[in-house]
Design an enzyme around this catalytic site. Structure first.
Site, mmCIF file in Angstrom:
data_model
loop_
_atom_site.group_PDB
_atom_site.id
_atom_site.type_symbol
_atom_site.label_atom_id
_atom_site.label_comp_id
_atom_site.label_asym_id
_atom_site.label_seq_id
_atom_site.Cartn_x
_atom_site.Cartn_y
_atom_site.Cartn_z
ATOM 1 N N CYS A 2 -1.961 8.379 3.409
ATOM 2 C CA CYS A 2 -1.820 7.995 2.002
ATOM 3 C C CYS A 2 -3.043 8.394 1.187
ATOM 4 O O CYS A 2 -2.945 8.649 -0.011
ATOM 5 C CB CYS A 2 -1.584 6.493 1.894
ATOM 6 S SG CYS A 2 -2.820 5.492 2.750
ATOM 7 N N GLU B 278 0.881 -1.174 0.000
ATOM 8 C CA GLU B 278 0.000 0.000 0.000
ATOM 9 C C GLU B 278 0.913 1.216 0.000
ATOM 10 O O GLU B 278 1.568 1.511 0.993
ATOM 11 C CB GLU B 278 -0.919 -0.035 1.216
ATOM 12 C CG GLU B 278 -2.120 0.885 1.074
ATOM 13 C CD GLU B 278 -1.978 2.120 1.916
ATOM 14 O OE1 GLU B 278 -1.669 3.185 1.331
ATOM 15 O OE2 GLU B 278 -2.170 2.041 3.132
#
Length: 489
Positions: free
Chosen positions: A285, A251
């Site tokens: 993120c 990720e």
């Protein structure tokens, strides 16, 4: 529950790391030292992986209700130590009290979701093309999983891998980020130890990436590396894992956009943008990197956005009313200020903020920017909002898709079907209509496309990452191998 986090954790024992280097844990707001940890080295890492291999061999055979009971106990231990965990998130990662509370709750949900996984390790009985044969498919744990955790949402994003890994019968070795060795690693050893997890199943080696980073990936024990962090480091991990034929769950970075179409509810869009940009200082993120507004609504949106952004309280994360706390370290502050300066030189205008005091960067708003300026092109990972106009829906789609990232995104429109249609055109793993991009639910697939990563976390989708399938066939009656055998008789 152990609260002395000056040692690493291997095979159920708290021990001093063998490296001659230390991990200095520093409060990013005050600059004061919190704890000094003697770092682990390659020998420690090898010991941790070997312990995980031994423990996993027995754990995979354990009854599903025993695995579930451990995870249910983890929830109890977390709830009993909530104040301790939140305090560590605030002082170690610079989390505001509001963010720490949400991160704790999200982590609880992950464990509760994972508690059901031991009963989801299902297989299949399938027909065969061969007479008298029965085909069976079994879902098994991978074995050992290596987890390299991040510093931005350290507790949640580490638990997102630990809980399902343990639930599906795997052993685990964690290397936390050096900025958050406790909330991204050592605190889990304490929690799972208190919950009664068998020794060796969970090991935490705090150490420098330069000393043990590559070995975390290349060691023969782990069959999957779970990493959350930058795309640059993720590429390196992917290359190392590929050469060693290991799976990865990556990720990585994002360049997420919120798009405001001309028929959007401006108040709703502004509130979404404020949260999606400034929550946890933009160090997520999924945080907004760009806010794209139709030119017909640009001035209206900008005026209201600035009006509310001026009220954001920034500074001490321990104060419950603080919206924006410190960035994790001075390198992040300097990097962002350089991008702001370069973008201003290219024509952007600072309408709010733009200054830093220590690691606290003021909530900052830039207008007059383009989609190609450094502050839009680079992942900001800080409290800087960039407002960019567009003229048509087609142009907005092109602007969003212009970069190689595809993690999350959002679009605002008063017409739900129009917003949904727009969302389908965006190349991203996650996108939200009339909301902002920072969303994570324990039962929904989490992950990105393109340079934003590989694989999916959460829910049934993480089972595909952390398990493997075995085809086992049973020949119930003697098989006829035809002329190959008959001509031999």
């Amino acid at each position: 529950m152990n609260t002395d986090f000056s040692r690493i954790y291997i095979d159920g024992e708290w021990k001093k790391g063998s490296s001659d280097k230390t991990v200095e844990n520093v409060n990013p707001f005050t600059g004061e030292g919190i704890v000094t940890i003697q770092a682990g080295d390659k020998d420690d890492l090898n010991e941790a992986y070997e312990a995980a291999v031994r423990a996993q061999a027995e754990w995979q055979k354990e009854l599903p209700q025993k695995k579930r009971a451990i995870l249910e106990k983890v929830v109890t231990v977390m709830e009993d130590n909530k104040e301790l965990i939140i305090d560590w998130l605030i002082k170690e990662s610079g989390s505001t009290a509001m963010k720490a509370e949400v991160e704790f709750g999200a982590s609880i949900n992950i464990v509760k979701e994972a508690a059901g996984f031991p009963f989801h390790m299902e297989g299949k009985i399938m027909p065969s093309q061969t007479p008298g044969k029965e085909n069976r498919v079994y879902r098994n744990p991978l074995g050992v999983i290596g987890i390299i955790s991040p510093w931005n949402f350290p507790f949640h994003l580490t638990m997102r891998s630990i809980a399902p890994a343990i639930a599906t019968g795997n052993g685990v070795v964690v290397k936390p980020a050096t900025d958050t060795p406790v909330t991204g690693g050592l605190i889990f050893a304490s929690i799972f130890e208190a919950a009664g997890l068998p020794k060796g199943l969970l090991n935490v080696v705090a150490g420098r990436g330069s000393e043990i980073g590559d070995d975390m990936v290349t060691h023969s024990a782990p069959r999957l590396i779970s990493f959350t962090g930058s795309t640059e480091v993720g590429r390196h991990i992917g290359e190392l894992a590929g050469r060693n034929l290991k799976k990865t769950a990556l990720e990585l970075g994002g360049n997420n956009a919120l798009v405001v179409l001309e028929d959007a509810d401006i108040e709703q869009a502004v509130e979404s943008a404020l949260f999606g940009k400034f929550y946890h200082q933009g160090q997520i993120c999924m945080s907004l990197n760009r806010i794209l507004i139709h030119r017909d609504r640009y001035e209206e949106f900008t005026e209201r956005f600035l009006e509310l952004a001026k009220n954001l309280k920034y500074g001490d994360p321990e104060e419950k009313s603080t919206n924006v706390g410190p960035l994790i370290n001075s390198d992040q502050v300097e990097r962002i200020l350089k991008d702001i300066e370069a973008s201003v030189e290219q024509g952007a205008e600072i309408r709010l903020g733009g200054q830093a005091d220590g690691n606290v960067l003021e909530p900052t708003v830039l207008t007059g920017a383009t989609n190609k300026m450094p502050i839009a092109e680079n992942e900001i990972f800080g409290p800087v909002a960039v407002l960019i106009p567009f003229d048509s829906e087609e142009e907005a789609v092109d602007m969003v898709n212009d970069y190689s990232f595809g993690l999350s995104g959002s679009v605002h429109s008063s017409n739900i079907e129009r917003g949904t249609s727009f969302a389908h055109k965006i190349h991203t793993g996650m996108i939200h209509v009339n909301d902002q991009p920072v969303n994570d639910e324990a039962h929904m697939p989490f992950g990105g496309e393109k340079d934003s990563g590989l694989g999916r976390f959460n829910g049934e989708w993480v089972l595909e990452e952390f398990t493997t399938l075995k085809w086992l066939s049973v020949q119930h009656s003697p098989r006829d191998y035809g002329p190959f055998i008959s001509q031999l008789k």
